[in-house]
Design a protein around this motif. Structure first.
Motif, PDB file in Angstrom:
ATOM      1  N   GLY A 151      45.297 -10.238  -1.737  1.00  0.00           N
ATOM      2  CA  GLY A 151      45.942  -8.932  -1.538  1.00  0.00           C
ATOM      3  C   GLY A 151      47.390  -9.022  -1.131  1.00  0.00           C
ATOM      4  O   GLY A 151      48.066  -7.997  -0.975  1.00  0.00           O
ATOM      5  N   GLY A 152      47.895 -10.262  -0.973  1.00  0.00           N
ATOM      6  CA  GLY A 152      49.213 -10.449  -0.398  1.00  0.00           C
ATOM      7  C   GLY A 152      50.352  -9.855  -1.191  1.00  0.00           C
ATOM      8  O   GLY A 152      51.264  -9.231  -0.637  1.00  0.00           O
ATOM      9  N   GLU A 153      50.328 -10.021  -2.526  1.00  0.00           N
ATOM     10  CA  GLU A 153      51.464  -9.574  -3.331  1.00  0.00           C
ATOM     11  C   GLU A 153      51.629  -8.056  -3.257  1.00  0.00           C
ATOM     12  O   GLU A 153      52.725  -7.552  -2.995  1.00  0.00           O
ATOM     13  CB  GLU A 153      51.278 -10.013  -4.780  1.00  0.00           C
ATOM     14  CG  GLU A 153      52.463  -9.652  -5.665  1.00  0.00           C
ATOM     15  CD  GLU A 153      52.365 -10.235  -7.067  1.00  0.00           C
ATOM     16  OE1 GLU A 153      53.179  -9.858  -7.924  1.00  0.00           O
ATOM     17  OE2 GLU A 153      51.462 -11.077  -7.299  1.00  0.00           O
ATOM     18  N   LYS A 154      50.554  -7.322  -3.478  1.00  0.00           N
ATOM     19  CA  LYS A 154      50.646  -5.865  -3.432  1.00  0.00           C
ATOM     20  C   LYS A 154      50.886  -5.355  -2.019  1.00  0.00           C
ATOM     21  O   LYS A 154      51.547  -4.338  -1.821  1.00  0.00           O
ATOM     22  CB  LYS A 154      49.373  -5.234  -4.016  1.00  0.00           C
ATOM     23  CG  LYS A 154      49.315  -5.257  -5.529  1.00  0.00           C
ATOM     24  CD  LYS A 154      50.454  -4.432  -6.134  1.00  0.00           C
ATOM     25  CE  LYS A 154      50.403  -4.410  -7.646  1.00  0.00           C
ATOM     26  NZ  LYS A 154      51.519  -3.626  -8.225  1.00  0.00           N
ATOM     27  N   ARG A 155      50.359  -6.080  -1.016  1.00  0.00           N
ATOM     28  CA  ARG A 155      50.597  -5.659   0.367  1.00  0.00           C
ATOM     29  C   ARG A 155      52.088  -5.795   0.695  1.00  0.00           C
ATOM     30  O   ARG A 155      52.654  -4.929   1.371  1.00  0.00           O
ATOM     31  CB  ARG A 155      49.754  -6.494   1.333  1.00  0.00           C
ATOM     32  CG  ARG A 155      49.935  -6.141   2.818  1.00  0.00           C
ATOM     33  CD  ARG A 155      49.557  -4.678   3.113  1.00  0.00           C
ATOM     34  NE  ARG A 155      48.217  -4.390   2.693  1.00  0.00           N
ATOM     35  CZ  ARG A 155      47.124  -4.579   3.436  1.00  0.00           C
ATOM     36  NH1 ARG A 155      47.243  -5.056   4.679  1.00  0.00           N
ATOM     37  NH2 ARG A 155      45.931  -4.286   2.968  1.00  0.00           N
ATOM     38  N   ALA A 156      52.702  -6.862   0.231  1.00  0.00           N
ATOM     39  CA  ALA A 156      54.140  -7.047   0.457  1.00  0.00           C
ATOM     40  C   ALA A 156      54.923  -5.897  -0.171  1.00  0.00           C
ATOM     41  O   ALA A 156      55.857  -5.354   0.428  1.00  0.00           O
ATOM     42  CB  ALA A 156      54.601  -8.383  -0.116  1.00  0.00           C
ATOM     43  N   GLU A 157      54.529  -5.508  -1.390  1.00  0.00           N
ATOM     44  CA  GLU A 157      55.210  -4.399  -2.062  1.00  0.00           C
ATOM     45  C   GLU A 157      55.014  -3.092  -1.288  1.00  0.00           C
ATOM     46  O   GLU A 157      55.961  -2.310  -1.120  1.00  0.00           O
ATOM     47  CB  GLU A 157      54.676  -4.235  -3.477  1.00  0.00           C
ATOM     48  CG  GLU A 157      55.042  -5.368  -4.425  1.00  0.00           C
ATOM     49  CD  GLU A 157      54.425  -5.195  -5.796  1.00  0.00           C
ATOM     50  OE1 GLU A 157      53.847  -4.113  -6.069  1.00  0.00           O
ATOM     51  OE2 GLU A 157      54.511  -6.131  -6.610  1.00  0.00           O
ATOM     52  N   ALA A 158      53.773  -2.868  -0.808  1.00  0.00           N
ATOM     53  CA  ALA A 158      53.480  -1.627  -0.083  1.00  0.00           C
ATOM     54  C   ALA A 158      54.260  -1.545   1.219  1.00  0.00           C
ATOM     55  O   ALA A 158      54.845  -0.497   1.550  1.00  0.00           O
ATOM     56  CB  ALA A 158      51.980  -1.530   0.191  1.00  0.00           C
ATOM     57  N   MET A 159      54.277  -2.647   1.963  1.00  0.00           N
ATOM     58  CA  MET A 159      54.968  -2.633   3.255  1.00  0.00           C
ATOM     59  C   MET A 159      56.477  -2.551   3.080  1.00  0.00           C
ATOM     60  O   MET A 159      57.173  -1.888   3.856  1.00  0.00           O
ATOM     61  CB  MET A 159      54.557  -3.855   4.073  1.00  0.00           C
ATOM     62  CG  MET A 159      53.092  -3.814   4.501  1.00  0.00           C
ATOM     63  SD  MET A 159      52.551  -5.251   5.461  1.00  0.00           S
ATOM     64  CE  MET A 159      53.384  -4.945   7.011  1.00  0.00           C
ATOM     65  N   ALA A 160      57.004  -3.209   2.050  1.00  0.00           N
ATOM     66  CA  ALA A 160      58.432  -3.095   1.767  1.00  0.00           C
ATOM     67  C   ALA A 160      58.778  -1.666   1.361  1.00  0.00           C
ATOM     68  O   ALA A 160      59.811  -1.116   1.769  1.00  0.00           O
ATOM     69  CB  ALA A 160      58.831  -4.070   0.666  1.00  0.00           C
ATOM     70  N   ALA A 196      61.081 -10.056   1.410  1.00  0.00           N
ATOM     71  CA  ALA A 196      61.325 -11.494   1.573  1.00  0.00           C
ATOM     72  C   ALA A 196      60.623 -12.032   2.809  1.00  0.00           C
ATOM     73  O   ALA A 196      60.035 -13.123   2.788  1.00  0.00           O
ATOM     74  CB  ALA A 196      62.833 -11.753   1.661  1.00  0.00           C
ATOM     75  N   ARG A 197      60.663 -11.267   3.896  1.00  0.00           N
ATOM     76  CA  ARG A 197      60.015 -11.685   5.132  1.00  0.00           C
ATOM     77  C   ARG A 197      58.506 -11.782   4.961  1.00  0.00           C
ATOM     78  O   ARG A 197      57.875 -12.755   5.399  1.00  0.00           O
ATOM     79  CB  ARG A 197      60.339 -10.703   6.247  1.00  0.00           C
ATOM     80  CG  ARG A 197      61.753 -10.784   6.793  1.00  0.00           C
ATOM     81  CD  ARG A 197      62.018  -9.647   7.759  1.00  0.00           C
ATOM     82  NE  ARG A 197      63.250  -9.844   8.525  1.00  0.00           N
ATOM     83  CZ  ARG A 197      63.724  -8.966   9.399  1.00  0.00           C
ATOM     84  NH1 ARG A 197      63.070  -7.816   9.606  1.00  0.00           N
ATOM     85  NH2 ARG A 197      64.832  -9.221  10.057  1.00  0.00           N
ATOM     86  N   ILE A 198      57.919 -10.778   4.349  1.00  0.00           N
ATOM     87  CA  ILE A 198      56.461 -10.762   4.207  1.00  0.00           C
ATOM     88  C   ILE A 198      55.998 -11.899   3.307  1.00  0.00           C
ATOM     89  O   ILE A 198      55.019 -12.601   3.609  1.00  0.00           O
ATOM     90  CB  ILE A 198      55.985  -9.400   3.672  1.00  0.00           C
ATOM     91  CG1 ILE A 198      56.256  -8.308   4.716  1.00  0.00           C
ATOM     92  CG2 ILE A 198      54.502  -9.438   3.332  1.00  0.00           C
ATOM     93  CD1 ILE A 198      56.067  -6.902   4.207  1.00  0.00           C
ATOM     94  N   ARG A 199      56.710 -12.112   2.191  1.00  0.00           N
ATOM     95  CA  ARG A 199      56.325 -13.206   1.292  1.00  0.00           C
ATOM     96  C   ARG A 199      56.502 -14.563   1.979  1.00  0.00           C
ATOM     97  O   ARG A 199      55.690 -15.478   1.796  1.00  0.00           O
ATOM     98  CB  ARG A 199      57.145 -13.134   0.013  1.00  0.00           C
ATOM     99  CG  ARG A 199      56.825 -11.910  -0.840  1.00  0.00           C
ATOM    100  CD  ARG A 199      57.475 -11.976  -2.202  1.00  0.00           C
ATOM    101  NE  ARG A 199      57.263 -10.762  -2.962  1.00  0.00           N
ATOM    102  CZ  ARG A 199      56.140 -10.426  -3.590  1.00  0.00           C
ATOM    103  NH1 ARG A 199      55.105 -11.257  -3.535  1.00  0.00           N
ATOM    104  NH2 ARG A 199      56.035  -9.303  -4.256  1.00  0.00           N
TER     105      ARG A 199
END
Length: 497
Positions: free
Chosen positions: A35-44, A103-106
C-alpha cells in the motif's frame, strides 16, 4: 468578523489534520507494504491541500483584520500564535510541500525495507534527495524569517530556540559527560562487585508485557477512552489529542525494553490529552514544541519510571502481570541494577540516561553540517563513526544498521528535531527539581503509585499553557529560570555517581 471567519476556517483545517495524522499512524502500524505507493500519493495530496488552505492569502487578511478587532486577551494571544504559524507556512509553496512530502514518505518506506540489512548504498540516493529538500526548505524559511538556515528548521520544532542558546548548554553537558561517564561506569562496577546483578532468564510473553504496559500507562494517568497502544517498527506517539495512538516494540528476553518505551510514549500522550480542548483547532492550543514534548515523555520515563520510589510500588505489579515465576526472588535492589544500568551502546533509543545525550549531540552536530552543505550524505558514515568513537568509545564502521540508519528522523526529513531530545531531558530534570522544591514529599506519594502532585503541576504549568508562550519563555514561567544543564547534571550525579 475576521476572527469568526478564522475560527471556522481553522476547524476545517483541523479535520484535514486529523485525517493526515491517522493515515500516518495506519501507515506505520497496519498498512501492508504494497500500500506504500498509493499511501505516499494520498498523504502528499492531503499535505498539499492542507498547505493551500492554511496559507491562502485571505487567511493573512483575516489575521491582520482580526488583530484590529476588539478581542479578549486569550484571543489576542491566539491571533499572535496563528500569525506566527501562518508566516511559517507561507515560507514554502504548496507545490514544494507536496513534492517534499512525497519524497519524505518514499524515503521512510525505503528505510523500513533496507534498515534491517544496513543497505546504505541502496538507501543513499533517497536520503540525499531528502537532504536536498531540507536544504531548500531551510533556505526559503531563513529568507522569510530572517534566521540562519538551521535556526529556521529548529523554529519548526521549538519556536524561539536558537543554536546560540542550545550550543553552549550542549557544550557544557558534553564536557561534563566525557568526564562523568567513566566515573559512573566505575561506580557501577563497584556496586556490582558488592551485589552481583541477576540476569533475566525467563521468557516474558508479549501479551503479558502489553498488559503490564497498559497498567503502567493507566497508573501514570493515561486516558484509554481517548487512546490505545499498538506495535510498530519504531516506537512513537501519534494521532490527535482525542485519539492518541502510541506504539512500542517488544523483546521477550527483556521486559524493560518495552516498558520504558511505553512510559516514554505515555509522557507524550499525557501532554496531548492535557492540552486545552477548546483551542484544539488553533495553533495556540497545540503542543508548544518538541523540546517541551520530550520533556514530558522523559519526565515520565526518567523522573518517574526510573525513580526508585516508583519501583517500590511498581515491582509487585510487574511480578503480578508478568507472572511471579519470571522474577522469583528478585528484590528492589536487583531490579534497580537493571533500571539504572549504564552501558554505552550503539542505539539511541536503547541508551541509558547518562549516555543518551551524547547520541543526540552527535546528531545535532552532524545535521548542522549537512544543512550548511559542509557535509554530504555520502560522508555521514565516516563522520558518525568518528564522533561515536570520540564520545562513547564505540566504532560503527561498516555497521550502518546500528549507525546512521538506526533512526527514522533523517529518512523522514525531520532535520532540527534531534536537539529536542536532550533539551527535553534537561527540561524534565529542571521541572522535577522545581516540583520537589515545592513538594518535598512527592517521592513518598510515588512509593504508593500516586502521581497526583507530579501531574497536577505539569497540567497547570505545561499542558494547559499549550503554545501561549515561546519555548524559552515557557521554561522561565514554569521553573523560574532559563534552560540550564545544572539540574540534569545534579540529577545524574545523585543517581549514578
Amino acid at each position: 468578523m475576521s476572527y469568526a471567519k478564522l475560527d471556522q476556517h481553522l476547524k476545517k483545517l483541523e479535520v484535514l489534520s486529523h485525517a493526515q495524522s491517522m493515515l500516518g499512524v495506519d501507515e506505520a502500524v497496519m498498512m501492508p507494504e504494497g500500500g506504500g505507493e498509493k499511501r505516499a500519493e494520498a498523504m502528499a495530496g492531503l499535505a498539499t491541500i492542507y498547505h493551500e488552505m492554511a496559507s491562502a492569502p485571505q487567511v493573512g487578511d483575516w489575521l491582520a483584520a482580526a488583530a484590529a478587532e476588539d478581542l479578549m486577551p486569550e484571543q489576542r494571544i491566539a491571533i499572535r500564535e496563528q500569525t506566527r504559524s501562518y508566516i511559517n507556512l507561507t515560507c514554502l509553496s504548496s507545490a514544494f510541500v507536496g513534492k517534499q512530502t512525497e519524497a519524505r514518505i518514499r524515503s521512510e518506506q525505503l528505510w523500513r525495507q533496507l534498515r534491517p540489512t544496513g543497505d546504505w548504498a541502496g538507501f543513499l540516493p533517497a536520503l540525499s534527495n531528502v537532504i536536498a529538500f531540507a536544504r531548500e526548505e531551510a533556505a526559503m524559511r531563513a529568507d522569510v524569517l530572517k534566521l540562519a538556515p538551521y535556526d529556521a528548521l529548529i523554529e519548526q520544532f521549538d519556536p524561539g530556540s536558537r543554536v546560540s542558546q542550545i550550543t553552549p548548554v550542549f557544550d557544557e553537558l558534553k564536557t561534563f559527560l566525557k568526564g562523568f561517564i567513566p566515573k559512573a561506569l566505575d561506580a557501577q562496577a563497584a556496586r556490582h562487585a558488592k551485589h552481583p546483578p541477576k540476569a533475566f532468564t525467563a521468557r516474558f510473553a508479549i501479551d503479558r508485557q502489553k498488559a503490564l504496559g497498559e497498567v503502567m500507562m493507566k497508573a501514570v494517568g493515561f486516558d484509554f477512552y481517548h487512546g490505545r497502544l499498538d506495535v510498530s517498527h519504531h516506537p512513537f506517539c501519534g494521532g490527535v489529542p482525542t485519539d492518541v495512538r502510541m506504539t512500542t516494540r517488544y523483546d521477550e528476553s527483556d521486559f524493560l525494553f518495552a516498558l520504558m518505551g511505553v512510559l516514554h510514549e505515555t509522557g507524550h500522550g499525557l501532554y496531548e490529552q492535557g492540552l486545552p480542548k477548546a483551542w484544539s483547532h488553533w495553533s495556540v492550543g497545540q503542543a508548544r514544541g518538541m523540546a517541551v514534548h520530550e520533556s514530558q515523555s522523559l519526565f515520565v520515563e526518567k523522573q518517574i519510571g526510573r525513580n526508585p520510589a516508583f519501583w517500590h510500588w511498581a515491582l509487585p505489579v510487574v511480578k503480578e502481570k508478568l507472572g511471579a515465576e519470571t522474577l522469583t526472588g528478585w528484590s528492589l535492589a536487583d531490579m534497580m541494577q537493571h533500571v539504572h544500568r549504564v552501558k554505552p551502546g550503539f542505539i539511541r533509543v536503547d541508551a541509558d540516561e547518562v549516555t543518551y545525550p551524547m547520541h543526540v549531540i552527535l546528531r545535532y552536530e552532524l545535521e548542522q553540517d549537512l544543512i550548511a552543505g559542509r557535509m554530504e550524505a555520502r560522508d555521514i558514515p565516516e563522520a558518525w563513526d568518528a564522533k561515536m568513537t570520540a564520545y562513547l568509545g564505540l566504532s560503527t564502521k561498516d555497521n550502518m544498521k546500528d549507525g546512521p540508519m538506526q533512526d527514522v528522523h533523517w529518512p523522514s526529513g525531520a532535520f532540527g528535531y534531534f536537539p529536542s531530545y536532550t533539551l527535553g531531558a534537561l527540561l524534565a530534570a529542571q521541572q522535577a527539581a522545581t516540583i520537589h522544591k515545592l513538594h518535598p514529599h512527592a517521592d513518598e506519594a510515588l512509593k504508593k503509585g500516586d502521581v497526583t502532585v507530579l501531574n497536577d503541576w505539569r497540567r497547570t504549568n505545561i499542558w494547559s499553557k499549550a503554545s501561549t508562550l515561546t519555548t524559552p519563555d515557557l521554561i522561565v514561567a514554569a521553573t523560574g529560570e532559563p534552560l540550564s544543564a545544572r539540574h540534569f547534571i545534579a540529577h545524574v550525579q545523585q543517581r549514578y555517581g
